[in-house]
Design a protein around this motif. Sequence first.
Motif, mmCIF file in Angstrom:
data_model
loop_
_atom_site.group_PDB
_atom_site.id
_atom_site.type_symbol
_atom_site.label_atom_id
_atom_site.label_comp_id
_atom_site.label_asym_id
_atom_site.label_seq_id
_atom_site.Cartn_x
_atom_site.Cartn_y
_atom_site.Cartn_z
ATOM 1 N N ALA A 5 2.519 14.226 75.158
ATOM 2 C CA ALA A 5 2.497 13.356 73.989
ATOM 3 C C ALA A 5 3.083 14.056 72.771
ATOM 4 C CB ALA A 5 1.065 12.906 73.694
ATOM 5 N N ALA A 6 3.791 13.302 71.957
ATOM 6 C CA ALA A 6 4.388 13.851 70.741
ATOM 7 C C ALA A 6 3.332 14.081 69.670
ATOM 8 C CB ALA A 6 5.472 12.909 70.216
ATOM 9 N N GLU A 7 2.257 13.302 69.684
ATOM 10 C CA GLU A 7 1.187 13.436 68.706
ATOM 11 C C GLU A 7 -0.154 13.497 69.432
ATOM 12 O OE1 GLU A 7 1.469 10.167 66.043
ATOM 13 O OE2 GLU A 7 3.395 10.787 65.185
ATOM 14 N N GLY A 8 -1.132 14.070 68.768
ATOM 15 C CA GLY A 8 -2.455 14.163 69.368
ATOM 16 C C GLY A 8 -2.504 15.221 70.450
ATOM 17 N N HIS A 9 -3.347 15.008 71.441
ATOM 18 C CA HIS A 9 -3.485 15.971 72.526
ATOM 19 C C HIS A 9 -2.254 15.951 73.419
ATOM 20 C CE1 HIS A 9 -8.008 15.060 71.876
ATOM 21 N NE2 HIS A 9 -7.619 16.060 71.097
ATOM 22 N N PRO A 10 -1.891 17.071 74.020
ATOM 23 C CA PRO A 10 -0.662 17.146 74.825
ATOM 24 C C PRO A 10 -0.619 16.163 75.995
ATOM 25 C CG PRO A 10 -1.454 19.341 74.329
ATOM 26 C CD PRO A 10 -2.526 18.404 73.877
ATOM 27 N N ASN A 11 -1.741 16.026 76.720
ATOM 28 C CA ASN A 11 -1.817 15.075 77.834
ATOM 29 C C ASN A 11 -0.612 15.178 78.761
ATOM 30 O OD1 ASN A 11 -4.285 14.125 77.020
ATOM 31 N ND2 ASN A 11 -3.470 12.392 75.882
ATOM 32 N N GLN A 12 -0.391 16.348 79.303
ATOM 33 C CA GLN A 12 0.756 16.610 80.164
ATOM 34 C C GLN A 12 0.441 16.421 81.642
ATOM 35 O OE1 GLN A 12 1.385 20.659 78.433
ATOM 36 N NE2 GLN A 12 3.540 20.138 78.756
ATOM 37 N N SER A 13 1.516 16.369 82.413
ATOM 38 C CA SER A 13 1.455 16.464 83.867
ATOM 39 C C SER A 13 2.459 17.523 84.293
ATOM 40 C CB SER A 13 1.789 15.130 84.542
ATOM 41 O OG SER A 13 0.838 14.141 84.237
ATOM 42 N N ALA A 14 2.264 18.078 85.481
ATOM 43 C CA ALA A 14 3.211 19.045 86.030
ATOM 44 C C ALA A 14 3.234 18.909 87.536
ATOM 45 C CB ALA A 14 2.839 20.473 85.635
ATOM 46 N N VAL A 15 4.409 19.178 88.119
ATOM 47 C CA VAL A 15 4.602 19.112 89.564
ATOM 48 C C VAL A 15 4.840 20.528 90.075
ATOM 49 C CG1 VAL A 15 5.967 18.130 91.448
ATOM 50 C CG2 VAL A 15 5.645 16.835 89.327
ATOM 51 N N PHE A 16 4.223 20.849 91.209
ATOM 52 C CA PHE A 16 4.369 22.164 91.834
ATOM 53 C C PHE A 16 4.674 21.978 93.317
ATOM 54 C CE2 PHE A 16 1.563 22.599 88.242
ATOM 55 C CZ PHE A 16 1.936 23.790 87.637
ATOM 56 N N ALA A 17 5.503 22.866 93.861
ATOM 57 C CA ALA A 17 5.771 22.900 95.292
ATOM 58 C C ALA A 17 4.793 23.863 95.938
ATOM 59 C CB ALA A 17 7.210 23.345 95.551
ATOM 60 N N GLN A 18 3.969 23.346 96.852
ATOM 61 C CA GLN A 18 2.936 24.169 97.483
ATOM 62 C C GLN A 18 3.527 25.069 98.565
ATOM 63 O OE1 GLN A 18 -0.431 20.774 97.753
ATOM 64 N NE2 GLN A 18 -0.989 22.701 98.730
ATOM 65 N N LEU A 19 2.853 26.181 98.777
ATOM 66 C CA LEU A 19 3.155 27.072 99.889
ATOM 67 C C LEU A 19 2.067 26.912 100.951
ATOM 68 C CD1 LEU A 19 4.555 28.460 97.315
ATOM 69 C CD2 LEU A 19 4.530 30.533 98.703
ATOM 70 N N GLY A 20 2.458 27.038 102.213
ATOM 71 C CA GLY A 20 1.485 26.985 103.294
ATOM 72 C C GLY A 20 1.288 25.586 103.853
ATOM 73 N N HIS A 21 0.327 25.481 104.774
ATOM 74 C CA HIS A 21 0.137 24.252 105.533
ATOM 75 C C HIS A 21 -0.712 23.211 104.823
ATOM 76 C CE1 HIS A 21 -3.761 26.122 106.207
ATOM 77 N NE2 HIS A 21 -4.199 24.960 106.629
ATOM 78 N N LYS A 22 -1.310 23.545 103.678
ATOM 79 C CA LYS A 22 -2.252 22.634 103.033
ATOM 80 C C LYS A 22 -1.571 21.456 102.358
ATOM 81 C CE LYS A 22 -5.345 26.533 102.180
ATOM 82 N NZ LYS A 22 -5.827 27.493 101.170
ATOM 83 N N GLY A 23 -0.278 21.539 102.180
ATOM 84 C CA GLY A 23 0.444 20.441 101.557
ATOM 85 C C GLY A 23 1.819 20.871 101.110
#
Length: 281
Positions: A55-73
Amino acid sequence: MSADLHPAPLTLDGSCVLHQMFRFDWPAWRALEAGDRQRMVAEAQAFLGPLEAGAAEGHPNQSAVFAQLGHKGDLLLMHLRDSMEELARLERDLAKLELSDYLEPSESYVSVVELGLYESSAKTYAQLAMEGIEPHTEVWNQRVAEVVARQAEAMGVRLFPRIPEGKYLCFYPMDRRRGEEVNWYTQSMAERQRMMHDHGMIGRRYADSVKQIISGSIGFDDWEWGVDLFADDPKVFKKLIYEMRFDEASALYAEFGPFYIAVKLPSQELGQWLSLEGGTR
């Protein structure tokens, strides 16, 4: 009157947190026409890009994507929002993407950013006890609320954080032991405060190389806390967690769930991650 009559330390609550772990359906993805794959990637990037910025104002309220390692996902998504309602709406909007047809949920975790106030709690409870104010009376509740409000104002950035820039993520849930002989919750406030202070001193030595977000999940998920660690060198996770295993709070009183290790995957690189060119992804 003992300050230990009220055993629960005060806590501050901030951003609501959702971790989503997925397996990707590579066989079905390979069966698609190239144009269909490109369309789905473009839609997902257009959706995720603004969420990463926050968000540009107020709390950031972000999301992020990660590539997992291993068999869990294969993929891990982390979201911070002001309310559970916003997380539910985000989860639904994500499910509407065409790309979501190829994402199979493998795990999830719901929690709230939490800061414990052991030191402030001990001082406040001791002062109220010295004044003869009984726990949970109107005056007691008012005084405690004033302490919480002051601390929340002072720690706003930590309660509603941006997702740290570290390239690597280590996420794991944990509990405090509640066995017949070893039980964290039967220890006095003073003992728990001492152990948490010693535990925190170890973490401070790694503050330049590791950033963390601690979230509480009692009543929200199967474990009591979630721990997110961010760093540019993943080996520092091993060093930090190994050293912490020797302190009393961990050695005697901690139970750990599964560990997830992942590499940040900016949305603009999603197409490359999903590419079938060259036999790699």
